[in-house]
Write an enzyme that holds these catalytic residues in place. Structure first.
Site, mmCIF file in Angstrom:
data_model
loop_
_atom_site.group_PDB
_atom_site.id
_atom_site.type_symbol
_atom_site.label_atom_id
_atom_site.label_comp_id
_atom_site.label_asym_id
_atom_site.label_seq_id
_atom_site.Cartn_x
_atom_site.Cartn_y
_atom_site.Cartn_z
ATOM 1 C CB CYS A 180 26.785 42.130 39.940
ATOM 2 S SG CYS A 180 27.579 40.545 40.068
ATOM 3 C CB CYS A 211 28.329 35.837 46.168
ATOM 4 S SG CYS A 211 29.261 36.578 44.810
ATOM 5 C CD GLU A 250 55.119 44.170 39.162
ATOM 6 O OE1 GLU A 250 54.675 44.906 40.071
ATOM 7 O OE2 GLU A 250 54.644 44.148 38.010
ATOM 8 C CB CYS A 268 43.135 45.964 33.464
ATOM 9 S SG CYS A 268 44.130 47.151 34.392
#
Length: 455
Positions: free
Chosen positions: A83, A163, A339, A411
């Site tokens: 993070c 976590c 793909e 993304c």
């Protein structure tokens, strides 16, 4: 203060952010970008590189916390590199992500689009359905660790048994596996010496089904049957259900998780997950969005942006396991996916059959090459490329279809923006844009864009 030049060490005040997760400071007219630095922090930074328009700095020390920061939930946050933004209020995190995307679009001259803001993740903790933990140590010859790389220390590992990005089933599994191998005295695999046994632990869970798949990744250097470990995993008090414990033998010299041999120690080598009323079979190396509930939000927006797909031919480019294509298939005449990863294509075919979809066809190969084999003009195109964006030679071929409507799922805004500029220059209008936060407390952001051909 030292002069602004490469290799200088400076103390700077972070004023804003730039994608991805770069704190931005200004000194004597120079822009300095420091990874993982937050707005309002005073930091010490080493100027490691000189770019055309800015210096890239390495974060050495946080000298003053930002007034935006708060206490964090995760005990590993200050050290773990998993993070980077948990100390910032979640609303500020997603606001910053939305602003960074808009700034990139402005820089590339993307014009006249409707920005619909950012969709928050339904859960901001315990949202991940997959974690790839690494075996290692914190100092040479130190106690075995299982977890993530500490910030700025790519060769070390810190255990993350508390976590907060995963639920308690993940934490139970990590602790059980780590304790077992500490008791047994096994060593991590060392990349430089190419010696050792333990490499990774990959845990995957269907958050809507509760099914759990545990994958232990080792070398073949020791002939060890983890029957005792299997029994311990089977007896854990899960919220979900363990459906498989497998072992992947990986003797490759790189850090990537690769499979030379797969051994099933318990159950099966796959699990099931459900999305928007459809069921998906997920194998150990299949890509599946790591945030299940976030994926449902993302795919719902894609479906909304596609609009009326009734009796239309849809091309799903860079389709992965065909998740998006199958979600829109119920309304379409036909969905054709391409793909490059053959296993993903096999899973797409299997899942289409599982869901009773007989109007989906999936092709294994590179979009750059296979797109030439598609003779019919599509009514709709879905584009969901990897982080590198659309291949430069494939983009003109997509444009040549002259398809009236397209939806681009990205993304990586840094590759999305220049791709959109090319579409815009070729006569497409970027109609509307919406971001989706799939990875709370990190720099990552998904972006959905609707384009249409100007008549």
């Amino acid at each position: 203060m030292a002069k602004v030049k490469k290799k200088a060490v400076l103390e700077v005040k972070i004023e804003e952010t730039a994608f991805p997760n770069m704190g931005v400071a200004y000194v004597d007219g120079h822009e300095i970008r420091v990874k993982n630095a937050l707005p309002g922090q005073k930091v010490k930074t080493y100027l490691s590189r000189k770019r055309k328009n800015y210096y890239k700095g390495k974060l050495l020390e946080v000298l003053e916390r930002s007034p935006l920061e708060k206490e964090v939930q995760c005990p590993h946050y200050e050290k773990c590199g998993g993070c980077s933004q948990q100390s910032i209020e979640y609303q500020l995190q997603i606001d910053n992500k939305a602003k960074q995307v808009q700034k990139l679009f402005d820089n590339f001259g993307i014009e006249d689009y409707q920005f619909l803001g950012i969709e928050p993740s339904p859960d901001i903790f315990e949202y991940r359905n997959k974690m790839e933990f690494s075996f290692g140590d914190l100092e040479k010859g130190g106690e075995l660790q299982l977890g993530m790389h500490p910030r700025g220390r790519r060769f070390d590992i810190i255990s993350v048994d508390s976590c907060c990005l995963v639920d308690n089933d993940f934490r139970l599994i990590l602790t059980t596996v780590l304790n077992y191998f500490r008791e047994q005295g096994f060593k991590k695999y060392h990349v430089q010496s190419r010696e050792g046994y333990l490499r990774n632990l990959v845990v995957r869970k269907g958050l809507n089904t509760g099914e759990i798949l545990v994958n232990l990744v080792t070398t073949s250097q020791i002939d060890h049957d983890p029957v005792e470990l299997s029994k311990r995993l089977e007896k854990l008090d899960y919220k979900g259900e363990l459906v498989g414990f497998i072992q992947t033998i990986n003797d490759d010299f790189s850090d990537a998780v690769k499979c030379d041999e797969l051994i099933v120690h318990y159950g099966r080598e796959y699990y099931y997950e459900e999305l928007l009323g459809l069921k998906f079979k997920v194998k150990p190396f299949s890509f599946f969005q790591p945030n299940t509930l976030g994926a449902e939000k993302l795919y719902s927006i894609v479906k909304e942006f596609l609009g009326d797909a009734d009796d239309k031919l849809v091309y799903d480019l860079y389709c992965g396991t065909g998740t998006i294509g199958q979600i829109v298939a119920s309304n379409a005449k036909e969905v054709v996916g391409i793909e490059i990863v053959e296993e993903a294509v096999e899973m797409a075919k299997e899942n289409a059959e599982l869901n009773g979809l007989d109007n989906c066809r999936f092709i294994a190969g590179d979009v750059l090459e296979k797109i030439d084999k598609l003779a019919k003009k599509p009514d709709l195109i879905i584009i969901d490329p990897p982080r590198a964006g659309i291949h430069p030679k494939a983009l003109p071929k997509i444009i040549d279809f002259a398809c009236d409507e397209m939806v681009y799922v990205s993304c990586n805004p840094r590759t999305l923006a220049p791709n959109l500029k090319e579409f815009q220059d070729a006569g497409y209008l970027v109609e509307k844009v919406k971001c989706v936060d799939m990875f709370p407390h990190t720099a990552h952001v998904e972006t959905v864009v609707r384009l249409f051909k100007i008549k």
